[in-house]
Design a protein around this motif. Structure first.
Motif, PDB file in Angstrom:
ATOM      1  N   ALA A 172       0.827  -1.211   0.000  1.00  0.00           N
ATOM      2  CA  ALA A 172       0.000   0.000   0.000  1.00  0.00           C
ATOM      3  C   ALA A 172       0.861   1.261   0.000  1.00  0.00           C
ATOM      4  CB  ALA A 172      -0.921   0.003   1.222  1.00  0.00           C
ATOM      5  N   LYS A 173       0.249   2.373  -0.405  1.00  0.00           N
ATOM      6  CA  LYS A 173       0.886   3.687  -0.355  1.00  0.00           C
ATOM      7  C   LYS A 173      -0.022   4.633   0.407  1.00  0.00           C
ATOM      8  CE  LYS A 173       3.600   3.347  -4.627  1.00  0.00           C
ATOM      9  NZ  LYS A 173       3.871   3.963  -5.955  1.00  0.00           N
ATOM     10  N   MET A 174       0.581   5.465   1.250  1.00  0.00           N
ATOM     11  CA  MET A 174      -0.185   6.371   2.086  1.00  0.00           C
ATOM     12  C   MET A 174      -0.650   7.581   1.293  1.00  0.00           C
ATOM     13  SD  MET A 174       0.907   7.734   5.911  1.00  0.00           S
ATOM     14  CE  MET A 174       1.530   6.105   6.340  1.00  0.00           C
ATOM     15  N   ALA A 175      -1.853   8.078   1.619  1.00  0.00           N
ATOM     16  CA  ALA A 175      -2.435   9.195   0.882  1.00  0.00           C
ATOM     17  C   ALA A 175      -1.676  10.501   1.128  1.00  0.00           C
ATOM     18  CB  ALA A 175      -3.899   9.365   1.269  1.00  0.00           C
ATOM     19  N   ARG A 196       8.421  -0.937   4.416  1.00  0.00           N
ATOM     20  CA  ARG A 196       9.654  -0.549   5.097  1.00  0.00           C
ATOM     21  C   ARG A 196       9.949   0.938   4.966  1.00  0.00           C
ATOM     22  NH1 ARG A 196      13.165  -4.620   6.614  1.00  0.00           N
ATOM     23  NH2 ARG A 196      12.417  -6.735   6.191  1.00  0.00           N
ATOM     24  N   THR A 197       9.200   1.641   4.132  1.00  0.00           N
ATOM     25  CA  THR A 197       9.406   3.081   3.960  1.00  0.00           C
ATOM     26  C   THR A 197       8.549   3.900   4.913  1.00  0.00           C
ATOM     27  OG1 THR A 197       7.738   3.068   2.201  1.00  0.00           O
ATOM     28  CG2 THR A 197      10.045   2.844   1.539  1.00  0.00           C
ATOM     29  N   GLY A 216      11.785  -1.233  11.995  1.00  0.00           N
ATOM     30  CA  GLY A 216      13.098  -0.658  12.241  1.00  0.00           C
ATOM     31  C   GLY A 216      13.107   0.854  12.075  1.00  0.00           C
ATOM     32  N   VAL A 217      14.308   1.393  12.052  1.00  0.00           N
ATOM     33  CA  VAL A 217      14.492   2.839  11.923  1.00  0.00           C
ATOM     34  C   VAL A 217      14.418   3.236  10.454  1.00  0.00           C
ATOM     35  CG1 VAL A 217      16.063   4.764  12.310  1.00  0.00           C
ATOM     36  CG2 VAL A 217      15.906   2.917  13.996  1.00  0.00           C
ATOM     37  N   PRO A 224       6.478   8.838   5.205  1.00  0.00           N
ATOM     38  CA  PRO A 224       5.131   8.921   5.767  1.00  0.00           C
ATOM     39  C   PRO A 224       5.075   8.257   7.139  1.00  0.00           C
ATOM     40  CG  PRO A 224       5.214   7.281   4.024  1.00  0.00           C
ATOM     41  CD  PRO A 224       6.529   8.001   3.986  1.00  0.00           C
ATOM     42  N   VAL A 225       4.208   8.780   8.005  1.00  0.00           N
ATOM     43  CA  VAL A 225       4.136   8.312   9.385  1.00  0.00           C
ATOM     44  C   VAL A 225       2.786   7.632   9.629  1.00  0.00           C
ATOM     45  CG1 VAL A 225       4.194   8.971  11.813  1.00  0.00           C
ATOM     46  CG2 VAL A 225       5.659  10.156  10.162  1.00  0.00           C
TER      47      VAL A 225
END
Length: 241
Positions: A172-175, A196-197, A216-217, A224-225
């Motif tokens: 998925a990709k965040m809006a 992982r992004t 992870g970090v 995106p958060v």
């Protein structure tokens, strides 16, 4: 910082109480034995003042504190734990009814023309597939495994009661730059796999359960958060890659 200040205040009060007990001014041990649940109530009230904290989780903490306090004051008889689970179920039901979500939330993110059979989950093996931008799922004594490949993901509300939910968002990709998932597990579990992004912030409330961030970090400052709120009550919520 809220937790640090609360701990500092508690330590000061406890230290002052034991000091006054040594001078014979108060029977601090008896006070602690009777009123220790007030600490839970105070922690929940302070949490409600924090916009970053889970309101639902803090309300549950307050409710549990009130039940224990009434028990310590001999206003509730018998095993206190027999009151806790029904109260939690009532609050979960109220949360499902009054929280903005479900079909109302779906229409906020989708037009009626988009809500068609093609947008519903299709079965692939034991996993369902969907591309919903907002997910609203509740399971009771059952399980749900879903792969969400939305390219405009805006969040979710997940509730597992004596059951399990597993969501795979790895494709998925965040809006936008952030979104929220409200994950509540009661005697059950919720597992969420994220790309992982994505950075993950855990703001849930564990009550005889656990909130776990196993990602992870992420070094990218523009990443995106994903903010995860809710409560884990005798259950667990885990976010992983």
């Amino acid at each position: 910082m809220k937790g640090r200040y609360l701990l500092g205040i508690i330590l000061i009060v406890v230290g002052a109480g034991f000091l006054m007990d040594q001078f014979g001014m108060v029977s601090f041990g008896e006070l602690v034995s009777t009123y220790w649940p007030s600490i839970l109530i105070l922690a929940g009230l302070l949490g409600l003042l924090d916009r970053n904290s889970s309101s639902f989780g803090n309300i549950i903490v307050i409710a549990i504190g009130v039940i224990f306090q009434l028990n310590r004051l001999d206003m509730l008889d018998g095993d206190v734990f027999r009151y806790i689970f029904p109260v939690i179920l009532i609050f979960v039901g109220l949360n499902l009814l009054i929280t903005k979500g479900g079909r109302r939330e779906y229409h906020e993110y989708h037009s009626d023309s988009e809500y068609t059979e093609s947008s519903k989950a299709s079965e692939k093996g034991n996993w369902a597939e969907t591309s919903e931008d907002f997910m609203d799922r509740t399971v009771l004594m059952s399980g749900l495994d879903t792969i969400n490949s939305s390219q405009n993901f805006k969040g979710a509300r997940l509730t597992a009661i004596m059951g399990g939910i597993e969501i795979d968002l790895s494709g998925a990709k965040m809006a936008g730059d952030h979104c929220e998932i409200e994950a509540t597990a009661i005697a059950g579990g919720i597992d969420i796999t994220v790309p992982r992004t994505w950075k993950v912030e855990m703001r849930g409330t564990p009550i005889l359960g656990g909130y776990s961030n196993r990602t992870g970090v992420v070094d990218d400052p523009l990443a995106p958060v994903l903010i995860v709120k809710g409560a884990a009550i005798m259950g667990g919520v885990e976010i992983k890659w």
